[in-house]
Write an enzyme that holds these catalytic residues in place. Structure first.
Site, PDB file in Angstrom:
ATOM      1  N   LYS A  22       0.837  -1.206   0.000  1.00 31.64           N
ATOM      2  CA  LYS A  22       0.000   0.000   0.000  1.00 31.64           C
ATOM      3  C   LYS A  22       0.868   1.250   0.000  1.00 31.64           C
ATOM      4  CE  LYS A  22      -1.621   1.610   4.049  1.00 31.64           C
ATOM      5  NZ  LYS A  22      -1.396   3.020   4.406  1.00 31.64           N
ATOM      6  N   ASN A  23       1.837   1.310   0.907  1.00 33.05           N
ATOM      7  CA  ASN A  23       2.597   2.555   1.067  1.00 33.05           C
ATOM      8  C   ASN A  23       3.602   2.785  -0.059  1.00 33.05           C
ATOM      9  OD1 ASN A  23       1.125   3.155   3.282  1.00 33.05           O
ATOM     10  ND2 ASN A  23       2.685   2.577   4.782  1.00 33.05           N
ATOM     11  N   ARG A 100      -4.332  10.987   4.346  1.00 30.10           N
ATOM     12  CA  ARG A 100      -3.294  12.007   4.416  1.00 30.10           C
ATOM     13  C   ARG A 100      -2.303  11.939   3.260  1.00 30.10           C
ATOM     14  NH1 ARG A 100      -1.880  14.440   8.784  1.00 30.10           N
ATOM     15  NH2 ARG A 100       0.192  14.338   7.890  1.00 30.10           N
ATOM     16  N   CYS A 124      -4.372  13.224  12.843  1.00 23.40           N
ATOM     17  CA  CYS A 124      -5.104  11.975  12.692  1.00 23.40           C
ATOM     18  C   CYS A 124      -4.941  11.183  13.977  1.00 23.40           C
ATOM     19  CB  CYS A 124      -4.644  11.194  11.475  1.00 23.40           C
ATOM     20  SG  CYS A 124      -3.123  10.329  11.722  1.00 23.40           S
ATOM     21  N   ARG A 129       1.032  14.830  12.996  1.00 21.27           N
ATOM     22  CA  ARG A 129       1.487  14.635  11.621  1.00 21.27           C
ATOM     23  C   ARG A 129       1.483  15.901  10.769  1.00 21.27           C
ATOM     24  NH1 ARG A 129      -0.906   9.069   9.371  1.00 21.27           N
ATOM     25  NH2 ARG A 129       1.008   9.075   8.154  1.00 21.27           N
ATOM     26  N   ASP A 312       4.969   0.715  11.980  1.00 26.16           N
ATOM     27  CA  ASP A 312       3.773   0.043  11.453  1.00 26.16           C
ATOM     28  C   ASP A 312       3.665  -1.420  11.891  1.00 26.16           C
ATOM     29  OD1 ASP A 312       3.122   2.400  10.247  1.00 26.16           O
ATOM     30  OD2 ASP A 312       3.653   1.790   8.214  1.00 26.16           O
ATOM     31  N   ARG A 404      -8.563  -0.431   4.839  1.00 22.79           N
ATOM     32  CA  ARG A 404      -7.724   0.592   4.198  1.00 22.79           C
ATOM     33  C   ARG A 404      -6.367   0.007   3.807  1.00 22.79           C
ATOM     34  NH1 ARG A 404      -7.096   6.012   7.371  1.00 22.79           N
ATOM     35  NH2 ARG A 404      -5.804   6.254   5.530  1.00 22.79           N
TER      36      ARG A 404
END
Ligand code: EPZ
Length: 424
Positions: A22-23, A100, A124, A129, A312, A404
């Site tokens: 995802k990232n 974001r 968030c 952030r 994470d 997500r």
């Protein structure tokens, strides 16, 4: 709202295919804004955050090609965007607040069109952030930046290559500034860059678009800016955090799990900690096998920028520690509010005390299932793990957070023998 029901206590066994990261996918899809040519991306995970990114891009005028099918993990994007009436391309609050990473459109829009208007993302769940490092880097490239009505308004006639020393190796700031520097005049030297594998993947995509870029994965990245870039075909790397989550599930459940389609070096800091916790870990060229040897042992972790232990994976590792032999200390150094899973894990019988950015986890002989509430993406994953390790039934509510960032998580876990189902 969907929930997940788990009947825990089963040892997970077998192989699981890891999805695209995802990232890595988010900035790489956004990099398509840098060119009017077609960009084709493969191994794009079918996730809510990816759908939001496509919404942001389509709002900006990017068209989705005929070969786009998230079900088949492919996206084709063409950013043949005409100049807007007031010269500004805008990413509005309604889209940015839901994700974001939308703020990454700032660099490419500014570099290509000389103007961009992007909503400030706001705080968030896991922390404040801010985006000051992103703005600092863009200013160093010659952008004029104003904050008005909750928006970042950025202007530049033509960005100029520059030397930029980041105060902190921020992942997002490094990505935003890399993309802006790609279309700046002359050379940019970025120092104290983030070194995450996702940065390396973005550099690979930019190189496929014709950019001369070197040093990605180290703290200094050099970019020779170009007037324009080509289209590309690019396959996203495997998701190291999804892989780490399934490995944690294998260890904590007392089983043996192989995660397929992931380079072990992306996870080295985590694998070493799994070994310290008593697991046997086998590193293969494109997969990792973890095997539990009885109850895990207490192991301390400190989250750090890559190649350190990733924030994470902090929540998921903590869940394994809740059932370990002994007491472990978990230190969160990246985000100021990333212990929201703690009160929920306590509902399963975990004993955790928080002092500032340290959590002391006293390992228990077992957890007992309970209804839980997910708060953010990785916290949700940690609660699912808690449910797998606990005796009896656990219901995890608000799993849209999980959707997500994890593709078909419950199906993949069921494939490893977990008793888990989604309740719609
Ligand atoms: C990326 O966020 C990831 N998101 C996060 O993944 C991940 O937790 C984080 O990197 C750290 O590894 C994406 O890639 C889309 P940072 P990012 O800029 O880029 C502070 C997940 O669960 N900071 O490296 O936002 C910031 O507040 C998510 O998948 C500033 O102060 O992370 C934080 O404390 C969540 N000013 C720290 O730096 C800035 O301008 C690290 O942030 C930028 C950051």
């Amino acid at each position: 709202m969907d929930k997940i029901r788990i009947r825990g206590g089963k040892a997970l066994r077998g192989k699981v295919e890891i999805s695209g990261s995802k990232n890595a996918a988010l900035p790489v899809l956004i990099a398509s804004l840098l060119t009017e040519k077609k960009c084709h991306f493969r191994r794009v995970p079918n996730l809510q955050d990816i759908r939001t990114t496509l919404k942001v891009l389509s709002h900006l005028g990017v068209s989705l090609g005929s070969e786009s099918s998230l079900n088949q993990n492919q996206v084709e994007l063409t950013a043949a965007i005409p100049a807007s009436s007031d010269g500004f391309h805008e990413a509005p609050y309604d889209l940015v607040r839901t994700m974001r990473a939308s703020v990454l459109v700032l660099g490419p829009l500014l570099a290509r069109f000389g103007r961009a208007k992007v909503s400030l993302p706001g705080g968030c769940a896991i922390g404040a952030r801010p985006i000051n490092y992103h703005l600092f880097g863009l200013e160093r490239l010659g952008a004029e930046i104003a904050l008005e009505g909750g928006y970042v308004i950025a202007r530049a006639k033509k960005l100029q290559g520059a030397k930029i020393v980041f105060e902190f190796p921020s992942v997002g700031a490094t990505e935003n500034v890399m993309m802006a520097a790609a279309l700046a005049r002359g050379e940019s030297i970025l120092e104290n860059c983030a070194r995450e594998p996702e940065i390396v993947d973005l550099a690979r995509a930019l190189r496929a678009m014709g950019l001369q870029i070197e040093g990605e994965g180290t703290e200094t990245i050099r970019i020779q800016g170009r007037d324009s870039l080509n289209g590309c075909t690019h396959e996203i790397i495997g998701d190291r955090i999804e892989a780490g989550t399934f490995l944690a599930a294998g260890l904590g459940s007392g089983g043996s799990v192989e995660v397929m389609g992931i380079a072990p070096e992306f996870l080295e800091a985590v694998l070493v900690k799994f070994e310290e916790a008593g697991a046997t870990v086998e590193r293969k060229p494109d997969s990792i096998v973890i095997t539990a040897n009885g109850r895990p042992k207490a192991t301390d972790i400190i989250t750090q920028p890559y190649p350190g232990f990733p924030t994470d994976m902090q929540a998921q590792f903590m869940t394994v520690m809740t059932i370990a032999e002994g007491t472990s200390v978990i230190t969160e150094n990246i985000f100021e509010n990333r212990f929201m899973h703690v009160p929920e894990l306590s509902r399963l019988g975990a004993e955790i005390t928080i002092r500032g950015n340290n959590a002391m986890v006293r390992g228990q002989a077992g957890l007992v299932g309970a209804p839980l509430m997910a708060t953010d993406l990785r916290a949700s994953a940690s609660l699912v793990l808690g449910g797998l390790f606990a005796r009896g039934e656990t219901i995890v509510n608000r799993i849209y957070h999980l959707d997500r960032g994890y593709e078909r998580m419950e199906e993949k876990l069921a494939g490893l023998g977990a008793d888990i189902e989604r309740i719609r």
